[in-house]
Design a protein around this motif. Structure first.
Motif, short mmCIF file in Angstrom:
data_model
loop_
_atom_site.label_atom_id
_atom_site.label_comp_id
_atom_site.label_asym_id
_atom_site.label_seq_id
_atom_site.Cartn_x
_atom_site.Cartn_y
_atom_site.Cartn_z
N SER A 4 -7.19 6.32 -4.90
CA SER A 4 -6.95 7.70 -4.45
C SER A 4 -7.93 8.08 -3.36
CB SER A 4 -7.09 8.66 -5.64
OG SER A 4 -6.16 8.35 -6.64
N VAL A 5 -9.22 7.68 -3.54
CA VAL A 5 -10.23 7.98 -2.52
C VAL A 5 -9.89 7.28 -1.22
CG1 VAL A 5 -12.66 7.71 -1.91
CG2 VAL A 5 -12.02 8.44 -4.22
N LEU A 6 -9.46 6.02 -1.32
CA LEU A 6 -9.08 5.27 -0.12
C LEU A 6 -7.90 5.94 0.59
CD1 LEU A 6 -9.45 1.59 -1.40
CD2 LEU A 6 -10.95 2.77 0.22
N TYR A 7 -6.90 6.38 -0.20
CA TYR A 7 -5.76 7.08 0.40
C TYR A 7 -6.22 8.34 1.11
CZ TYR A 7 -2.23 4.11 -1.77
OH TYR A 7 -1.45 3.05 -2.12
N PHE A 8 -7.12 9.10 0.48
CA PHE A 8 -7.62 10.34 1.08
C PHE A 8 -8.38 10.05 2.37
CE2 PHE A 8 -10.95 13.57 1.53
CZ PHE A 8 -10.16 14.71 1.64
N ALA A 9 -9.23 9.03 2.35
CA ALA A 9 -10.01 8.67 3.54
C ALA A 9 -9.09 8.19 4.65
CB ALA A 9 -11.03 7.59 3.18
N PHE A 10 -8.11 7.40 4.29
CA PHE A 10 -7.16 6.92 5.30
C PHE A 10 -6.40 8.08 5.91
CE2 PHE A 10 -2.94 5.27 6.42
CZ PHE A 10 -3.31 4.33 7.38
N GLY A 11 -6.00 9.05 5.11
CA GLY A 11 -5.30 10.21 5.64
C GLY A 11 -6.20 11.03 6.55
N PHE A 12 -7.46 11.22 6.13
CA PHE A 12 -8.38 12.01 6.95
C PHE A 12 -8.61 11.34 8.29
CE2 PHE A 12 -12.77 13.02 8.23
CZ PHE A 12 -12.65 14.40 8.38
N LEU A 13 -8.84 10.04 8.28
CA LEU A 13 -9.08 9.31 9.53
C LEU A 13 -7.84 9.35 10.42
CD1 LEU A 13 -11.06 6.23 8.14
CD2 LEU A 13 -11.96 8.16 9.45
N SER A 14 -6.68 9.26 9.81
CA SER A 14 -5.43 9.33 10.60
C SER A 14 -5.32 10.69 11.25
CB SER A 14 -4.23 9.08 9.69
OG SER A 14 -4.29 7.78 9.14
N ALA A 15 -5.67 11.76 10.52
CA ALA A 15 -5.61 13.11 11.09
C ALA A 15 -6.60 13.26 12.23
CB ALA A 15 -5.89 14.13 9.98
N VAL A 16 -7.82 12.71 12.07
CA VAL A 16 -8.82 12.79 13.14
C VAL A 16 -8.33 12.05 14.37
CG1 VAL A 16 -11.16 12.09 13.81
CG2 VAL A 16 -10.75 13.16 11.57
N LEU A 17 -7.74 10.89 14.16
CA LEU A 17 -7.22 10.11 15.28
C LEU A 17 -6.14 10.87 16.02
CD1 LEU A 17 -7.19 7.46 16.88
CD2 LEU A 17 -5.58 6.56 15.18
N LEU A 18 -5.24 11.49 15.29
CA LEU A 18 -4.18 12.27 15.92
C LEU A 18 -4.77 13.46 16.67
CD1 LEU A 18 -1.46 12.24 13.10
CD2 LEU A 18 -1.36 11.06 15.29
#
Length: 350
Positions: A4-18
């Motif tokens: 779950s933490v990995l999914y959250f981090a991946f989502g956050f990084l994807s949002a920052v990239l966008l």
């Protein structure tokens, strides 16, 4: 948990990239729009600056004129308010006088109110009495309402009965009309019956006359029959005496050994035979006339007709020594009935 933490981090990084990818174009667009707005607001030439000043002067003149108008309105309002204050002062003085008068009036009213209180106490007592009487009246009214309800029910039943009575009256009226029509029909039938009765009475009178004549004829025939019977009995006695003599003669002949004597011949035997036949014919004629008369007097319900019908269906023709048909008593009676009916038809009025 780690997933779950990995999914959250991946989502956050994807949002920052966008955001990093989209932020530069948005920044450039915002800078361009800001520059255009500032350039539009800031005059760049002398004419624009002069026009802006003229606009500011015009706005200041308009604001000053509005302020002057507002000041004039305020001064007018102040004058009106001063006039209103003077008027209110005058009204206050008048109200003070009115207030003094009202104080006197209030004192009078208080004394009157005290009197009224006393009167109200008396009235309260009277009202209590009236309330009691009203309670009694209310109970009486309830009784009256109940009676009225019962009377209304009775009135409804009476209306129903009245409707039923009206229906009965209409039915009776219809019956009366039918009875009147029946009476007219019965009167018509009565007139016809009276006419028929007169015709029947006339026919009955004629029938009575014919019956009297037939009765006379029957009496005469009965007398003739009795005479014929007497003559026949005498003739039978004579024949019996002759037969007795014949038996004696035959007995004497047997004793003497002679042959059997023959019965008497010649003129005497012929006369005896003719006399016997004539008497028998008269007896048959009289008997047939008497029976026909009896059948006519008894009417259609006579038993003679049944006997004649039975005799006609059962008997066969009988012949004598000469081969001639012997007429029976039933045939004679039928012939007399036919002759009587033909005579009655000929005698009827036309």
């Amino acid at each position: 948990m780690i997933q779950s933490v990995l999914y959250f981090a991946f989502g956050f990084l994807s949002a920052v990239l966008l955001a990093l990818l989209v932020a530069p174009p948005i920044w450039r667009r915002a800078t361009l729009l800001t520059r255009k707005r500032v350039e539009a607001e800031t005059p760049l030439t002398l004419n624009e600056i002069q026009a802006q000043r003229d606009g500011l002067r015009a706005e200041h003149a308009i604001a000053e004129r509005k302020l002057e108008l507002t000041l004039e309105n305020v001064s007018e309002k102040a004058a009106r308010q001063l006039a209103e204050l003077s008027e209110k002062d005058r009204l206050a003085r008048n109200l003070a006088g009115d207030l003094a008068a009202r104080d006197a009036t209030v004192a009078e009213l208080r004394s009157a109110l005290a009197d009224r209180d006393k009167e109200l106490e008396k009235a309260a007592k009277v009202i209590v009495g009236h309330e009691r009487s009203l309670e009694q009246r209310s109970s009486e009214l309830e009784l009256l309402h109940r009676r009225m309800a019962s009377l209304a029910m009775n009135a409804d039943s009476l209306q129903i009965e009245a409707a039923a009575q009206s229906t009965r009256i209409e039915n009776l009226a219809d019956d009366l009309r039918e009875a009147r029509q029946d009476k007219r029909d019965s009167d018509e039938r009565k007139r016809k019956a009276e006419t028929d009765l007169k015709a029947i009475q006339h026919a009955l009178e004629q029938e009575v006359k014919r019956s009297a004549e037939l009765e006379k004829r029957a009496n005469a025939l009965l007398r003739q029959l009795s005479d014929s019977e007497a003559r026949l009995s005498r003739r039978e006695k004579e024949i019996e005496r002759i037969n007795e003599r014949l038996r004696k003669v035959l007995a004497d002949g047997r004793r003497q050994g002679s042959s059997v004597l023959e019965p008497p011949r010649g003129k005497e035997a012929l006369v005896q035979t003719q006399e016997t036949l004539r008497l028998r014919e008269e007896m048959n004629t009289l008997a047939s006339q008497v029976v026909a008369m009896v059948a006519r007097l008894e009417g259609p319900s006579s038993a003679v007709d049944e006997l004649l019908a039975k005799a006609g269906s059962e008997t066969s023709p009988v012949y004598d020594e000469n081969g001639e048909v012997i007429v029976s008593l039933a045939d004679r009676i039928r012939a007399l009935q036919v002759a009587a009916s033909d005579a009655g038809k000929a005698a009827e009025p036309r």
